[in-house]
Design an enzyme around this catalytic site. Structure first.
Site: not given
Ligand code: 3H9
Length: 735
Positions: A92, A131, A134, A154
């Protein structure tokens, strides 16, 4: 717009679909983040929402619209959902969490897919998180790349999966396995996912080909839709299993509450899906609104923001494009130099360690072998990976050998004259434009820069012990440091997978300044006033710190702190009492675990800290020499004073511009000093306490304890304008 699939595959009856193909091909849904293409009887839906394909509102809208349109096309027999870019989806869109979800909701998207009369297949590459997974689980079939990572992270954001994850995952892999996956937040590989039943097929080679041929199989065999929600959960969770799962994850989830909501939601998977999903939605909403989640999301974004310079225009950022980094030279083969070498080798960089002393180099080699061997023993890396990394680290006694390094990191003894001499030699050896960094934790980087003809390429890279494993990297900028140099330092941090924070070149930079002048100083003061080391440590560990200050000191060595403070005092001194207990312990050889005695006693071969009456006598003596009357002190007072003093010095660090943002301070403390992440870091915590309350209590202690409790002027300003650290940060980008 990028396309998911360029090539086509042969279907049994492709000609039947050609006329409609013209109408649908290249169709772009109202959302610009989802595209549609017809490949014979296959409708290809592609998510294209860089950088991580977050399932934002526009993606949800695009998916619902596209599927509705595809369903109207009688020629389409199967739908395939893929994504462009590096991953299927990171979940998400977290940046939307502070606002109501908006229609179409996640639930609407999932039910649209699940109830579609067309079979829907998800093809997963890179990451499918939260998400994202999901969404894939709501599809009728899943094909994943062998090395894709599928997970439900999450919990690391203080929320529970709220788009059907707690209901569908148990239906696919069983409730017990789902509980572990959701409580750990750790992703599993495509191969593991296949073994667990989470995906139907793993692509050994090209995912697109595998997914297309899987879709062909679905069409040919008329397999039809297989909604996950209609499946039963094959195992049941009893209380014993739940408790043992909670125990397995207790360390990572200390002080947290989200896990209890996750358990409730997973338990509800044993109910009919229509009931379970409603329970999940209510629990997810509850978790989203919690302080814990707000704090963890704050840290998530703060960690990403800290590696960007506030006020840097995109033109400046472009201009500061850093050069490629391949070869790193490290000067000094001590523990720090060797740890930094490992961090670089782990990132596939070529490393050359220099030391004048061959014996130091051979000790370093031994250290590398032992540390890598222990990683192999713990199953973190294979023996061949360890060997490769060791091979990547070469050593030399000839300084001239480092001349072609892209970056030099100096890690010699903390001695200004010695470091200046090293910098001046490096300056003439290493071509201009290549970065020269110091790993000093105490000395003035500005002074080191002045020892060179190119001070703009000098900065501090303050690694923490152990340098190969610790997450934080303070990048110390002087008045001379150029944008290019900072930009290179950020690139290095990213390569080394460290969380980078820029600090000014003040006393102790950000972290140590706040630790020494705030938190730890207050802990010592409390000992003088009547608390015991055990009481202080326990109170702070119960608050959420991984380890209390005295136990940390004993682990790292009392003498290390004493030496560091002596160096820092050359920059600025501090009046007595300032670490008088720790310094006296060093004087009498109580250096901590390594000598079996420090703030505590340690039995031979044990790391268990045993309270020692001798230490209490020593503290009593030091207190009486200073006319301090000892008394009973409550745990609440210990926590309040340690945290308020930390926050107060944090505000001074901001005022002095050593930190650019309050959130940067939170990153330093959560990633480098064990501050509980679920409380968001000291400055976020101050906001949650309320700044007027914080200021009132700081004034109270100022009245009682005097000078070092002087409230930071920034507090008066923020309270006077009813502001907060969060609001202050919002305007800091333009400062
Ligand atoms: C969820 O899914 C809830 C659902 O169950 C239910 C909902 C109702 N959203 O980390 P990076 C941005 S909760 C928005 O530097 P990497 C990040 O801010 C979600 N933005 O890259 C950054 O922006 P900026 C569950 C996101 O290659 C840019 O992307 N998922 C999101 O080192 C690059 O990110 C997680 O917890 C997001 N979901 O790592 C995963 N993710 O360039 C969260 C990233 O402006 N994400 N951004 O600063 C991560 O763990 C890492 O970002 C990932 C990439 C491993 C994906």
């Amino acid at each position: 717009m990028r396309k998911c699939i360029q090539n086509d595959v042969q279907y049994t009856e492709p000609e039947t679909f050609l006329s409609y193909a013209n109408e649908m091909s290249g169709y772009t849904a109202e959302s610009s983040t989802v595209t549609f293409d017809l490949l014979g009887p296959l409708g290809l839906i592609c998510i294209d929402n860089p950088p991580v394909n977050a399932i934002s509102h526009s993606v949800r809208q695009g998916l619902v619209d596209t599927i509705a349109l595809a369903e109207k096309n009688p020629s389409i027999k199967v739908l395939l959902i893929m994504s462009s870019g590096a991953m299927f989806s990171a979940g998400a869109d977290i940046s939307e969490f502070d606002h109501p979800q908006g229609e179409p909701s996640f639930q609407k998207v999932q039910s649209t897919i699940e109830s579609s009369p067309l079979p829907v297949v998800a093809a997963i590459h890179g990451l499918a998180l939260g998400g994202g997974l999901e969404l894939a689980m709501a599809c009728h079939y899943r094909v994943a790349q062998k090395n894709a990572k599928l997970g439900m992270p999450e919990i690391t954001l203080g929320i529970i999966p709220g788009a059907g994850g707690t209901q569908r995952l148990p239906r696919l892999i069983g409730a017990r396995a789902a509980l572990d996956m959701i409580l750990s937040g750790t992703p599993i590989s495509g191969l593991d996912a296949e073994a667990k039943g989470l995906v139907n097929e793993v692509a050994e080679g090209d995912l697109r080909e595998a997914a297309l041929s899987f879709c062909k199989h679905v069409v040919d065999m008329q397999l039809g839709p297989r909604p996950t929600c209609n499946r039963p959960v094959n195992d049941e969770l009893d209380e014993t299993e739940i408790n043992s799962a909670l125990l397995r994850h207790a360390r990572a989830l200390r002080g947290r509450t989200t896990q209890n909501l996750a358990v409730e939601a997973i338990k509800a998977a044993s109910l009919p899906f229509s009931q379970g999903i409603v329970i999940e939605a209510a629990l997810a909403q509850h978790s989203l609104a919690s302080r814990e989640s707000q704090a963890l999301r704050h840290v998530f974004f703060a960690e990403r923001e800290s590696a960007k310079l506030p006020g840097l225009s995109s033109a400046d950022a472009k201009q500061a494009q850093p050069p490629a980094i391949r070869r790193i030279a490290i000067i000094g083969a001590g523990t720090m130099g060797s740890g930094i070498a490992m961090a670089c080798a782990d990132a596939d960089l070529e490393v050359l360690i220099h030391d004048n002393d061959p014996a130091a180099l051979s000790r370093s080699r031994e250290f590398l072998h032992t540390t890598y061997a222990s990683s192999v023993k713990r199953g973190r890396i294979t023996e061949s990976v360890a060997d490769e990394r060791i091979q990547r680290i070469r050593s030399t006694t000839a300084l001239a050998d480092i001349a072609d390094a892209d970056l030099v990191i100096e890690a010699v003894f903390e001695d200004m004259d010695l470091k200046k001499e090293v910098f001046s030699k490096l300056d003439s050896l290493v071509p201009p434009g290549h970065l020269l960094a110091s790993n000093t934790s105490t000395l003035s980087v500005t002074e080191l820069a002045r020892a060179t003809a190119h001070p703009e390429r000098v900065l501090g890279l303050h690694f923490f012990v152990p340098a190969h494993a610790s997450k934080l990297l303070e990048i110390v900028r002087t008045g001379y440091t150029s944008l290019e140099s900072l930009s290179t330092a950020f690139r290095v941090a990213k390569l080394l997978k460290k969380v980078a924070v820029v600090s000014g070149d003040g006393f102790g930079f950000i972290g140590n300044r706040m630790m020494l002048d705030g938190y730890w100083r207050e802990a010592e003061q409390l000992l003088l006033e009547g608390a015991t080391p055990e009481q202080v440590d326990n109170a702070l560990e119960n608050f959420g710190f991984a380890m209390g200050p005295q136990r940390v000191t004993d682990m790292g060595g009392n003498d290390v702190g004493t030496k560091a403070r002596a160096q820092l005092f050359k920059r600025e001194s501090r009046p007595d009492p300032y670490f008088v207990i720790a310094d006296r312990l060093t004087e009498i050889g109580r250096l901590g675990q390594k000598t079996g005695r420090g703030f505590y006693r340690y039995e031979s071969g044990s790391r268990e800290a045993v309270p020692d009456p001798e230490v209490i006598s020593l503290i009593e003596k030091l207190a009486s020499e200073r006319g301090i009357l000892r008394r009973e002190i409550s745990d609440q007072e210990i926590v309040e004073r340690c945290m308020l003093s930390l926050i107060n010095v944090g505000a001074m660090v901001l005022e002095e511009k050593s930190a650019a943002r309050a959130a940067d301070i939170d990153v330093v403390w959560t990633s480098g000093y064990g501050f509980p992440r679920h409380l968001g870091g000291p400055m976020f915590y101050a906001d949650t306490l309320g700044l007027p309350h914080v200021l009132e209590r700081i004034r109270h202690y100022y009245g009682k304890l005097g000078h070092y409790w002087r409230p930071a002027a920034l507090f008066e300003r923020l309270v006077g304008t009813q502001s907060s650290f969060e609001k202050w940060d919002e305007t800091s980008a333009s400062r």
